[in-house]
Scaffold this motif. Structure first.
Motif, PDB file in Angstrom:
ATOM      1  N   ASN A   1      69.119   7.674   8.640  1.00 15.14           N
ATOM      2  CA  ASN A   1      68.940   6.607   9.643  1.00 15.14           C
ATOM      3  C   ASN A   1      68.237   7.161  10.886  1.00 15.14           C
ATOM      4  OD1 ASN A   1      70.975   7.972  10.995  1.00 15.14           O
ATOM      5  ND2 ASN A   1      72.296   6.180  11.276  1.00 15.14           N
ATOM      6  N   ASP A   2      67.805   6.268  11.733  1.00 16.53           N
ATOM      7  CA  ASP A   2      67.029   6.676  12.922  1.00 16.53           C
ATOM      8  C   ASP A   2      67.855   7.543  13.856  1.00 16.53           C
ATOM      9  OD1 ASP A   2      64.810   5.349  12.001  1.00 16.53           O
ATOM     10  OD2 ASP A   2      65.212   3.508  13.142  1.00 16.53           O
ATOM     11  N   ALA A   3      69.184   7.296  13.928  1.00 21.11           N
ATOM     12  CA  ALA A   3      70.027   8.065  14.847  1.00 21.11           C
ATOM     13  C   ALA A   3      70.050   9.542  14.501  1.00 21.11           C
ATOM     14  CB  ALA A   3      71.451   7.496  14.842  1.00 21.11           C
ATOM     15  N   ALA A   4      69.834   9.860  13.219  1.00 17.98           N
ATOM     16  CA  ALA A   4      69.844  11.264  12.796  1.00 17.98           C
ATOM     17  C   ALA A   4      68.502  11.953  13.041  1.00 17.98           C
ATOM     18  CB  ALA A   4      70.208  11.353  11.316  1.00 17.98           C
ATOM     19  N   LYS A   5      67.477  11.196  13.391  1.00 18.23           N
ATOM     20  CA  LYS A   5      66.142  11.765  13.611  1.00 18.23           C
ATOM     21  C   LYS A   5      65.952  12.015  15.114  1.00 18.23           C
ATOM     22  CE  LYS A   5      64.357   9.128   9.650  1.00 18.23           C
ATOM     23  NZ  LYS A   5      63.421   8.070   9.203  1.00 18.23           N
ATOM     24  N   ASN A   6      66.754  12.932  15.626  1.00 19.46           N
ATOM     25  CA  ASN A   6      66.795  13.155  17.074  1.00 19.46           C
ATOM     26  C   ASN A   6      65.821  14.226  17.547  1.00 19.46           C
ATOM     27  OD1 ASN A   6      68.311  15.170  15.773  1.00 19.46           O
ATOM     28  ND2 ASN A   6      69.544  15.550  17.618  1.00 19.46           N
ATOM     29  N   HIS A   7      64.920  14.649  16.688  1.00 18.45           N
ATOM     30  CA  HIS A   7      63.910  15.637  17.080  1.00 18.45           C
ATOM     31  C   HIS A   7      62.535  14.972  16.989  1.00 18.45           C
ATOM     32  CE1 HIS A   7      66.819  18.980  17.007  1.00 18.45           C
ATOM     33  NE2 HIS A   7      67.314  18.367  15.939  1.00 18.45           N
ATOM     34  N   GLY A   8      62.322  13.984  17.836  1.00 20.79           N
ATOM     35  CA  GLY A   8      61.038  13.298  17.867  1.00 20.79           C
ATOM     36  C   GLY A   8      60.759  12.522  16.602  1.00 20.79           C
TER      37      GLY A   8
ATOM     38  N   ASN B   1      70.513  20.213   7.857  1.00 18.17           N
ATOM     39  CA  ASN B   1      71.153  20.467   9.145  1.00 18.17           C
ATOM     40  C   ASN B   1      70.864  19.314  10.107  1.00 18.17           C
ATOM     41  OD1 ASN B   1      72.396  21.630  11.382  1.00 18.17           O
ATOM     42  ND2 ASN B   1      70.584  22.850  11.923  1.00 18.17           N
ATOM     43  N   LEU B   2      71.923  18.702  10.630  1.00 18.05           N
ATOM     44  CA  LEU B   2      71.814  17.759  11.752  1.00 18.05           C
ATOM     45  C   LEU B   2      72.285  18.500  12.989  1.00 18.05           C
ATOM     46  CD1 LEU B   2      73.117  14.339  10.350  1.00 18.05           C
ATOM     47  CD2 LEU B   2      70.767  15.082  10.709  1.00 18.05           C
ATOM     48  N   GLU B   3      71.373  18.689  13.932  1.00 16.80           N
ATOM     49  CA  GLU B   3      71.685  19.538  15.086  1.00 16.80           C
ATOM     50  C   GLU B   3      71.343  18.810  16.387  1.00 16.80           C
ATOM     51  OE1 GLU B   3      70.753  23.764  14.807  1.00 16.80           O
ATOM     52  OE2 GLU B   3      69.689  23.582  16.724  1.00 16.80           O
ATOM     53  N   SER B   4      72.268  18.946  17.335  1.00 14.89           N
ATOM     54  CA  SER B   4      72.040  18.406  18.689  1.00 14.89           C
ATOM     55  C   SER B   4      72.155  19.542  19.698  1.00 14.89           C
ATOM     56  CB  SER B   4      73.074  17.316  18.995  1.00 14.89           C
ATOM     57  OG  SER B   4      74.384  17.883  19.017  1.00 14.89           O
ATOM     58  N   GLY B   5      71.699  19.262  20.945  1.00 16.06           N
ATOM     59  CA  GLY B   5      71.809  20.267  21.992  1.00 16.06           C
ATOM     60  C   GLY B   5      70.652  21.233  22.015  1.00 16.06           C
ATOM     61  N   TRP B   6      70.768  22.199  22.939  1.00 13.94           N
ATOM     62  CA  TRP B   6      69.691  23.172  23.158  1.00 13.94           C
ATOM     63  C   TRP B   6      68.367  22.441  23.426  1.00 13.94           C
ATOM     64  CZ3 TRP B   6      73.014  24.226  18.850  1.00 13.94           C
ATOM     65  CH2 TRP B   6      73.914  25.264  19.093  1.00 13.94           C
ATOM     66  N   GLY B   7      68.477  21.396  24.190  1.00  7.75           N
ATOM     67  CA  GLY B   7      67.311  20.618  24.553  1.00  7.75           C
ATOM     68  C   GLY B   7      67.088  19.389  23.706  1.00  7.75           C
ATOM     69  N   ALA B   8      67.801  19.270  22.578  1.00 11.96           N
ATOM     70  CA  ALA B   8      67.651  18.098  21.714  1.00 11.96           C
ATOM     71  C   ALA B   8      68.665  17.036  22.112  1.00 11.96           C
ATOM     72  CB  ALA B   8      67.857  18.494  20.267  1.00 11.96           C
ATOM     73  N   PRO B   9      68.333  15.760  21.915  1.00 11.79           N
ATOM     74  CA  PRO B   9      69.258  14.685  22.284  1.00 11.79           C
ATOM     75  C   PRO B   9      70.549  14.733  21.472  1.00 11.79           C
ATOM     76  CG  PRO B   9      67.041  13.844  21.886  1.00 11.79           C
ATOM     77  CD  PRO B   9      67.067  15.254  21.388  1.00 11.79           C
ATOM     78  N   ALA B  10      71.551  14.039  22.019  1.00 11.82           N
ATOM     79  CA  ALA B  10      72.794  13.856  21.283  1.00 11.82           C
ATOM     80  C   ALA B  10      72.538  12.959  20.068  1.00 11.82           C
ATOM     81  CB  ALA B  10      73.847  13.238  22.198  1.00 11.82           C
ATOM     82  N   ILE B  11      73.510  12.957  19.146  1.00  9.06           N
ATOM     83  CA  ILE B  11      73.435  12.103  17.952  1.00  9.06           C
ATOM     84  C   ILE B  11      74.641  11.165  17.986  1.00  9.06           C
ATOM     85  CG2 ILE B  11      73.448  12.024  15.429  1.00  9.06           C
ATOM     86  CD1 ILE B  11      72.275  14.834  15.430  1.00  9.06           C
ATOM     87  N   THR B  12      74.395   9.876  17.852  1.00  5.61           N
ATOM     88  CA  THR B  12      75.482   8.902  17.772  1.00  5.61           C
ATOM     89  C   THR B  12      75.374   8.166  16.445  1.00  5.61           C
ATOM     90  OG1 THR B  12      75.475   8.605  20.172  1.00  5.61           O
ATOM     91  CG2 THR B  12      76.559   6.903  18.853  1.00  5.61           C
ATOM     92  N   ASN B  13      76.404   8.405  15.600  1.00  4.66           N
ATOM     93  CA  ASN B  13      76.455   7.804  14.263  1.00  4.66           C
ATOM     94  C   ASN B  13      75.183   8.098  13.458  1.00  4.66           C
ATOM     95  OD1 ASN B  13      79.061   6.557  14.293  1.00  4.66           O
ATOM     96  ND2 ASN B  13      78.243   5.009  15.698  1.00  4.66           N
TER      97      ASN B  13
END
Length: 404
Positions: A261-268, A282-294
Protein backbone atom coordinates in the motif's frame (compact mmCIF):
# COMPACT_ATOMS: atom_id res chain seq x y z
CA UNK A 1 15.84 -145.50 34.81
CA UNK A 2 12.50 -144.48 33.39
CA UNK A 3 13.21 -140.76 34.06
CA UNK A 4 16.55 -140.94 32.33
CA UNK A 5 14.91 -142.43 29.23
CA UNK A 6 12.37 -139.63 29.10
CA UNK A 7 15.08 -136.97 29.30
CA UNK A 8 17.03 -138.66 26.51
CA UNK A 9 13.98 -138.73 24.23
CA UNK A 10 13.32 -134.99 24.82
CA UNK A 11 16.88 -133.97 24.04
CA UNK A 12 16.84 -136.03 20.86
CA UNK A 13 13.62 -134.42 19.67
CA UNK A 14 14.93 -130.90 20.16
CA UNK A 15 18.17 -131.70 18.38
CA UNK A 16 16.26 -133.13 15.45
CA UNK A 17 14.18 -129.99 15.06
CA UNK A 18 17.19 -127.74 15.26
CA UNK A 19 18.95 -129.87 12.71
CA UNK A 20 16.07 -129.47 10.30
CA UNK A 21 16.12 -125.66 10.59
CA UNK A 22 19.86 -125.50 10.22
CA UNK A 23 19.63 -127.26 6.89
CA UNK A 24 17.06 -124.88 5.38
CA UNK A 25 17.38 -121.30 3.91
CA UNK A 26 18.21 -118.80 6.62
CA UNK A 27 15.19 -116.66 5.58
CA UNK A 28 12.74 -119.53 5.61
CA UNK A 29 11.59 -118.58 9.06
CA UNK A 30 10.14 -115.35 7.66
CA UNK A 31 7.26 -117.39 6.22
CA UNK A 32 6.02 -117.79 9.71
CA UNK A 33 6.01 -113.96 10.25
CA UNK A 34 2.78 -112.30 9.32
CA UNK A 35 3.19 -110.45 6.00
CA UNK A 36 6.55 -111.98 5.23
CA UNK A 37 9.79 -109.94 4.99
CA UNK A 38 9.47 -106.21 5.74
CA UNK A 39 10.93 -103.83 3.08
CA UNK A 40 11.58 -100.11 3.72
CA UNK A 41 12.17 -97.28 1.25
CA UNK A 42 14.76 -94.59 1.93
CA UNK A 43 13.44 -91.76 4.08
CA UNK A 44 13.34 -88.20 2.79
CA UNK A 45 16.56 -86.32 3.46
CA UNK A 46 17.21 -82.66 4.43
CA UNK A 47 13.53 -82.00 5.13
CA UNK A 48 12.63 -78.30 5.40
CA UNK A 49 9.20 -76.75 5.88
CA UNK A 50 8.81 -73.06 5.08
CA UNK A 51 5.92 -71.11 6.66
CA UNK A 52 3.51 -68.93 4.71
CA UNK A 53 0.05 -67.41 4.59
CA UNK A 54 -2.40 -70.30 5.11
CA UNK A 55 0.15 -72.58 3.47
CA UNK A 56 3.61 -74.10 3.77
CA UNK A 57 6.27 -75.23 1.33
CA UNK A 58 7.64 -78.73 1.97
CA UNK A 59 11.06 -79.46 0.54
CA UNK A 60 13.45 -82.41 0.78
CA UNK A 61 15.83 -84.72 -1.09
CA UNK A 62 15.51 -88.29 -2.34
CA UNK A 63 18.96 -89.85 -2.20
CA UNK A 64 20.11 -93.27 -3.37
CA UNK A 65 16.90 -95.30 -3.43
CA UNK A 66 15.65 -95.81 -7.02
CA UNK A 67 12.42 -97.46 -5.86
CA UNK A 68 10.82 -94.29 -4.41
CA UNK A 69 7.79 -93.24 -6.45
CA UNK A 70 5.80 -91.11 -4.01
CA UNK A 71 6.10 -88.79 -1.04
CA UNK A 72 3.20 -88.36 1.36
CA UNK A 73 2.84 -85.47 3.76
CA UNK A 74 0.60 -85.89 6.80
CA UNK A 75 -0.71 -83.40 9.38
CA UNK A 76 -3.53 -83.10 11.93
CA UNK A 77 -2.41 -86.38 13.55
CA UNK A 78 -2.30 -88.03 10.10
CA UNK A 79 -5.96 -87.17 9.43
CA UNK A 80 -5.00 -85.00 6.46
CA UNK A 81 -2.42 -85.70 3.81
CA UNK A 82 -1.23 -84.95 0.29
CA UNK A 83 0.65 -87.13 -2.15
CA UNK A 84 3.54 -85.95 -4.32
CA UNK A 85 4.64 -88.17 -7.25
CA UNK A 86 8.39 -88.71 -7.60
CA UNK A 87 10.11 -89.37 -10.91
CA UNK A 88 13.46 -90.75 -9.90
CA UNK A 89 16.60 -90.03 -11.88
CA UNK A 90 20.11 -91.31 -11.46
CA UNK A 91 20.91 -88.23 -9.43
CA UNK A 92 19.70 -86.74 -6.17
CA UNK A 93 16.13 -85.57 -6.71
CA UNK A 94 14.53 -82.55 -5.10
CA UNK A 95 10.95 -82.79 -3.87
CA UNK A 96 9.19 -79.46 -3.38
CA UNK A 97 5.47 -78.83 -3.02
CA UNK A 98 3.01 -76.32 -1.56
CA UNK A 99 0.45 -77.46 0.98
CA UNK A 100 -2.25 -74.80 1.04
CA UNK A 101 -5.70 -74.23 2.50
CA UNK A 102 -4.32 -74.50 6.03
CA UNK A 103 -5.86 -72.74 9.01
CA UNK A 104 -3.64 -70.48 11.07
CA UNK A 105 -1.95 -72.76 13.60
CA UNK A 106 1.22 -74.63 14.55
CA UNK A 107 1.44 -78.01 12.80
CA UNK A 108 3.55 -81.14 13.09
CA UNK A 109 4.11 -82.42 9.56
CA UNK A 110 5.07 -86.08 9.02
CA UNK A 111 6.70 -87.11 5.73
CA UNK A 112 7.12 -90.64 4.34
CA UNK A 113 8.34 -92.01 1.02
CA UNK A 114 6.70 -94.97 -0.78
CA UNK A 115 7.60 -97.36 -3.58
CA UNK A 116 5.26 -98.76 -6.23
CA UNK A 117 4.32 -101.70 -3.99
CA UNK A 118 3.23 -99.45 -1.14
CA UNK A 119 6.28 -100.02 1.04
CA UNK A 120 7.09 -96.91 3.07
CA UNK A 121 10.04 -95.32 4.77
CA UNK A 122 10.30 -94.44 8.39
CA UNK A 123 8.62 -91.15 9.31
CA UNK A 124 10.46 -87.83 9.26
CA UNK A 125 8.64 -85.00 11.06
CA UNK A 126 9.03 -81.26 11.50
CA UNK A 127 6.98 -78.51 13.13
CA UNK A 128 6.03 -75.32 11.29
CA UNK A 129 3.76 -72.34 11.93
CA UNK A 130 1.10 -71.25 9.48
CA UNK A 131 0.12 -67.56 9.57
CA UNK A 132 -3.24 -66.02 8.70
CA UNK A 133 -5.81 -63.39 9.60
CA UNK A 134 -4.91 -63.23 13.30
CA UNK A 135 -1.31 -62.40 12.48
CA UNK A 136 -2.33 -59.85 9.84
CA UNK A 137 -4.69 -58.15 12.32
CA UNK A 138 -1.74 -57.59 14.66
CA UNK A 139 0.26 -55.63 12.07
CA UNK A 140 0.43 -51.84 12.20
CA UNK A 141 0.87 -49.56 9.21
CA UNK A 142 4.04 -47.48 9.34
CA UNK A 143 3.18 -44.10 10.91
CA UNK A 144 3.52 -40.94 8.88
CA UNK A 145 5.40 -37.90 10.16
CA UNK A 146 4.27 -35.46 7.48
CA UNK A 147 3.13 -34.88 3.91
CA UNK A 148 4.55 -31.91 2.05
CA UNK A 149 2.72 -31.22 -1.20
CA UNK A 150 3.91 -28.35 -3.38
CA UNK A 151 2.19 -28.31 -6.77
CA UNK A 152 2.85 -31.85 -8.09
CA UNK A 153 5.80 -32.59 -5.79
CA UNK A 154 4.87 -34.72 -2.77
CA UNK A 155 7.32 -35.63 -0.01
CA UNK A 156 6.10 -38.28 2.45
CA UNK A 157 8.06 -38.54 5.68
CA UNK A 158 7.79 -41.78 7.66
CA UNK A 159 8.37 -42.56 11.34
CA UNK A 160 10.83 -45.20 12.50
CA UNK A 161 9.63 -48.71 13.40
CA UNK A 162 10.89 -51.61 15.51
CA UNK A 163 12.86 -53.76 13.05
CA UNK A 164 12.37 -56.86 15.22
CA UNK A 165 8.70 -56.82 14.16
CA UNK A 166 9.75 -58.14 10.76
CA UNK A 167 8.76 -54.94 8.96
CA UNK A 168 10.16 -54.71 5.42
CA UNK A 169 8.85 -51.40 4.09
CA UNK A 170 5.82 -49.74 2.55
CA UNK A 171 4.10 -49.43 -0.81
CA UNK A 172 2.60 -46.11 -1.90
CA UNK A 173 -0.02 -46.12 -4.66
CA UNK A 174 -0.93 -42.74 -6.16
CA UNK A 175 -2.41 -41.02 -9.19
CA UNK A 176 0.07 -39.31 -11.50
CA UNK A 177 -0.40 -35.98 -13.20
CA UNK A 178 -1.21 -37.93 -16.39
CA UNK A 179 -4.05 -39.76 -14.63
CA UNK A 180 -2.42 -43.21 -14.34
CA UNK A 181 -1.86 -45.25 -11.18
CA UNK A 182 1.70 -45.72 -10.01
CA UNK A 183 3.24 -47.60 -7.09
CA UNK A 184 6.53 -46.83 -5.35
CA UNK A 185 8.24 -48.92 -2.70
CA UNK A 186 9.84 -47.41 0.40
CA UNK A 187 12.34 -49.63 2.20
CA UNK A 188 12.14 -49.58 5.99
CA UNK A 189 15.64 -48.10 6.01
CA UNK A 190 14.35 -45.04 4.12
CA UNK A 191 12.72 -42.24 6.10
CA UNK A 192 11.03 -40.48 3.20
CA UNK A 193 9.99 -40.75 -0.43
CA UNK A 194 9.75 -37.98 -3.02
CA UNK A 195 7.08 -38.17 -5.72
CA UNK A 196 7.43 -35.63 -8.52
CA UNK A 197 4.27 -36.35 -10.52
CA UNK A 198 1.54 -36.42 -7.85
CA UNK A 199 -1.89 -35.24 -8.99
CA UNK A 200 -2.64 -32.32 -6.66
CA UNK A 201 -5.98 -32.68 -4.90
CA UNK A 202 -5.98 -36.48 -5.21
CA UNK A 203 -5.63 -39.16 -2.53
CA UNK A 204 -2.88 -41.73 -2.22
CA UNK A 205 -2.97 -44.97 -0.26
CA UNK A 206 -0.20 -46.96 1.35
CA UNK A 207 0.37 -50.23 3.20
CA UNK A 208 3.28 -51.82 5.05
CA UNK A 209 4.83 -55.24 4.41
CA UNK A 210 6.07 -57.66 7.09
CA UNK A 211 7.71 -61.06 7.16
CA UNK A 212 7.04 -63.10 10.32
CA UNK A 213 9.94 -65.49 9.75
CA UNK A 214 13.01 -64.98 7.60
CA UNK A 215 12.21 -68.26 5.82
CA UNK A 216 8.59 -67.36 5.13
CA UNK A 217 7.50 -67.84 1.52
CA UNK A 218 5.00 -64.96 1.82
CA UNK A 219 5.07 -61.30 2.77
CA UNK A 220 2.16 -60.00 4.83
CA UNK A 221 0.53 -56.59 4.43
CA UNK A 222 -1.50 -54.22 6.51
CA UNK A 223 -4.74 -52.85 5.13
CA UNK A 224 -4.33 -49.86 2.85
CA UNK A 225 -4.62 -46.46 4.53
CA UNK A 226 -5.94 -43.55 2.46
CA UNK A 227 -4.27 -40.15 2.80
CA UNK A 228 -5.19 -36.87 1.17
CA UNK A 229 -2.22 -34.53 1.50
CA UNK A 230 -3.04 -30.86 1.96
CA UNK A 231 -1.48 -28.67 -0.73
CA UNK A 232 0.95 -26.21 0.80
CA UNK A 233 0.08 -22.58 0.01
CA UNK A 234 3.13 -21.21 -1.76
CA UNK A 235 4.26 -17.66 -1.12
CA UNK A 236 5.96 -16.18 -4.17
CA UNK A 237 9.07 -14.00 -4.21
CA UNK A 238 9.50 -15.04 -0.61
CA UNK A 239 13.25 -15.23 0.11
CA UNK A 240 16.50 -13.33 -0.35
CA UNK A 241 17.26 -12.13 -2.94
CA UNK A 242 13.79 -10.59 -3.15
CA UNK A 243 12.84 -9.22 -6.57
CA UNK A 244 11.74 -5.59 -7.00
CA UNK A 245 9.25 -4.36 -9.56
CA UNK A 246 10.71 -0.82 -9.46
CA UNK A 247 13.59 0.81 -7.64
CA UNK A 248 15.03 4.21 -6.84
CA UNK A 249 18.47 4.16 -5.31
CA UNK A 250 18.51 1.95 -2.25
CA UNK A 251 14.74 1.43 -2.07
CA UNK A 252 12.24 -0.40 -4.24
CA UNK A 253 8.80 -1.95 -4.38
CA UNK A 254 8.51 -5.71 -4.08
CA UNK A 255 7.45 -7.50 -7.25
CA UNK A 256 4.33 -9.65 -7.51
CA UNK A 257 2.68 -11.42 -5.86
CA UNK A 258 3.38 -8.89 -3.09
CA UNK A 259 0.91 -6.02 -2.77
CA UNK A 260 2.27 -2.86 -1.13
CA UNK A 261 0.00 0.00 0.00
CA UNK A 262 1.01 3.64 -0.37
CA UNK A 263 1.66 4.03 3.38
CA UNK A 264 4.51 1.52 3.12
CA UNK A 265 6.18 3.46 0.28
CA UNK A 266 7.70 6.07 2.56
CA UNK A 267 10.91 6.55 0.56
CA UNK A 268 9.63 8.80 -2.20
CA UNK A 269 7.06 6.28 -3.39
CA UNK A 270 9.22 3.22 -2.77
CA UNK A 271 9.40 0.83 0.16
CA UNK A 272 9.58 -2.83 1.19
CA UNK A 273 12.64 -3.75 -0.89
CA UNK A 274 16.05 -2.77 0.44
CA UNK A 275 19.11 -3.10 -1.82
CA UNK A 276 21.54 -1.75 0.78
CA UNK A 277 20.82 -4.71 3.06
CA UNK A 278 21.16 -7.28 0.29
CA UNK A 279 17.89 -7.21 -1.68
CA UNK A 280 16.05 -7.95 1.52
CA UNK A 281 12.45 -7.37 2.67
CA UNK A 282 12.44 -4.29 4.92
CA UNK A 283 9.97 -1.56 5.93
CA UNK A 284 12.08 1.13 7.56
CA UNK A 285 11.32 4.53 9.06
CA UNK A 286 13.53 7.20 10.59
CA UNK A 287 17.05 8.37 9.84
CA UNK A 288 15.49 11.04 7.71
CA UNK A 289 12.67 8.90 6.30
CA UNK A 290 9.03 9.60 7.18
CA UNK A 291 7.08 7.62 9.73
CA UNK A 292 4.85 4.75 8.57
CA UNK A 293 1.19 4.57 9.58
CA UNK A 294 -0.55 1.28 8.79
CA UNK A 295 1.97 0.28 6.18
CA UNK A 296 0.96 -3.03 4.63
CA UNK A 297 2.80 -5.49 2.42
CA UNK A 298 0.98 -8.78 1.75
CA UNK A 299 0.07 -11.42 -0.80
CA UNK A 300 -2.97 -13.66 -1.29
CA UNK A 301 -2.89 -17.47 -1.50
CA UNK A 302 -5.53 -20.20 -1.31
CA UNK A 303 -5.60 -22.55 1.67
CA UNK A 304 -7.58 -25.75 2.17
CA UNK A 305 -9.01 -26.74 5.57
CA UNK A 306 -6.03 -27.51 7.82
CA UNK A 307 -3.76 -26.09 10.46
CA UNK A 308 -0.76 -24.18 9.15
CA UNK A 309 2.30 -22.36 10.35
CA UNK A 310 3.63 -19.17 8.87
CA UNK A 311 7.41 -19.25 9.31
CA UNK A 312 9.35 -15.99 8.93
CA UNK A 313 13.12 -15.70 9.35
CA UNK A 314 14.63 -12.30 10.22
CA UNK A 315 18.21 -11.18 9.93
CA UNK A 316 17.77 -8.45 12.53
CA UNK A 317 15.27 -5.92 13.92
CA UNK A 318 15.09 -3.14 16.51
CA UNK A 319 11.32 -2.97 17.11
CA UNK A 320 10.60 -2.44 20.81
CA UNK A 321 7.65 -3.27 23.03
CA UNK A 322 7.38 0.39 24.08
CA UNK A 323 6.82 1.53 20.49
CA UNK A 324 3.44 3.02 19.69
CA UNK A 325 1.85 0.89 17.02
CA UNK A 326 4.49 -1.74 16.26
CA UNK A 327 5.12 -4.28 13.52
CA UNK A 328 3.22 -7.56 13.08
CA UNK A 329 3.10 -10.69 10.98
CA UNK A 330 -0.58 -11.17 10.15
CA UNK A 331 -2.78 -13.83 8.51
CA UNK A 332 -6.28 -12.75 7.45
CA UNK A 333 -9.13 -14.73 5.95
CA UNK A 334 -10.08 -13.44 2.51
CA UNK A 335 -8.31 -11.48 -0.20
CA UNK A 336 -9.08 -8.02 1.09
CA UNK A 337 -5.69 -7.40 2.62
CA UNK A 338 -4.65 -6.58 6.17
CA UNK A 339 -6.56 -4.53 8.78
CA UNK A 340 -5.17 -1.41 10.44
CA UNK A 341 -3.00 -1.83 13.50
CA UNK A 342 -5.68 -0.37 15.78
CA UNK A 343 -8.19 -3.00 14.55
CA UNK A 344 -5.87 -5.97 14.72
CA UNK A 345 -7.25 -7.44 17.93
CA UNK A 346 -10.93 -7.06 17.01
CA UNK A 347 -11.18 -7.64 13.26
CA UNK A 348 -13.14 -10.90 12.75
CA UNK A 349 -11.24 -11.84 9.60
CA UNK A 350 -7.90 -12.04 11.45
CA UNK A 351 -6.81 -15.68 11.83
CA UNK A 352 -3.55 -15.05 13.72
CA UNK A 353 -0.78 -12.50 14.26
CA UNK A 354 2.48 -12.04 16.15
CA UNK A 355 4.31 -8.86 17.06
CA UNK A 356 7.91 -8.34 15.96
CA UNK A 357 10.28 -7.49 18.84
CA UNK A 358 14.03 -7.25 19.08
CA UNK A 359 13.91 -9.26 22.29
CA UNK A 360 12.33 -12.26 20.53
CA UNK A 361 13.86 -15.00 18.44
CA UNK A 362 14.65 -14.06 14.88
CA UNK A 363 12.65 -17.10 13.69
CA UNK A 364 8.92 -16.45 14.00
CA UNK A 365 6.18 -19.08 13.84
CA UNK A 366 2.56 -17.99 13.61
CA UNK A 367 0.09 -20.90 13.72
CA UNK A 368 -3.39 -20.61 12.27
CA UNK A 369 -6.30 -22.83 11.22
CA UNK A 370 -8.49 -22.65 8.13
CA UNK A 371 -11.88 -24.38 8.41
CA UNK A 372 -12.87 -24.16 4.75
CA UNK A 373 -11.15 -23.68 1.44
CA UNK A 374 -10.55 -19.97 1.18
CA UNK A 375 -8.17 -17.21 0.13
CA UNK A 376 -5.96 -15.84 2.87
CA UNK A 377 -3.89 -12.63 3.01
CA UNK A 378 -0.44 -13.02 4.54
CA UNK A 379 2.02 -10.26 5.24
CA UNK A 380 3.53 -7.46 7.35
CA UNK A 381 1.53 -4.70 9.04
CA UNK A 382 3.27 -1.83 10.79
CA UNK A 383 2.86 1.62 12.32
CA UNK A 384 6.20 3.09 13.32
CA UNK A 385 7.42 6.58 14.13
CA UNK A 386 10.13 8.44 12.28
CA UNK A 387 13.03 10.12 14.02
CA UNK A 388 16.39 8.81 15.13
CA UNK A 389 16.84 5.96 15.72
CA UNK A 390 14.26 4.68 13.33
CA UNK A 391 12.73 1.23 13.14
CA UNK A 392 13.40 -1.67 10.78
CA UNK A 393 12.92 -5.43 10.39
CA UNK A 394 15.12 -7.11 7.82
CA UNK A 395 13.26 -10.25 6.69
CA UNK A 396 15.16 -13.09 4.99
CA UNK A 397 12.32 -15.46 4.10
CA UNK A 398 8.62 -16.34 4.37
CA UNK A 399 7.12 -19.82 4.26
CA UNK A 400 3.82 -21.56 5.02
CA UNK A 401 3.83 -25.23 6.10
CA UNK A 402 1.04 -27.66 6.86
CA UNK A 403 0.86 -28.93 10.45
CA UNK A 404 0.17 -32.68 10.45
Amino acid sequence: MKNFRNIFIAVFAISAVLGIYSCTDDKEYLKFAEGGEISYTAAIDSLKIFPGQNRVKVQGLIIGDPKVTEVRIYWNSNKDSVSVPVNRTANIDMVSTIVDGLEENIYNFVVKTFDAEGNSSISVSQTAEVYGDRYIASLLNRPLVSNVLVDSKLIINFAEMDLSSGVLGSEVEYTTTSGSLNTVSVNIEESSVEILDFESGSTYRYRTAFIPDEESIDNFYTDYQNVKPIPTPILGNAAVPFIASATSGRWGNLAEPWITNDAAKNHGGYGGWDEWNGNIFNLESGWGAPAITNGKVYQVVTAEPATYQLKVALRDTNHAAADVGGAYFVIVKGNGGLPNVEDLTTAPEVLAYKRILATSSLNYIVEFTVDETTDISVGLLTTQAGGNPGRFANIKSWEIVVVE
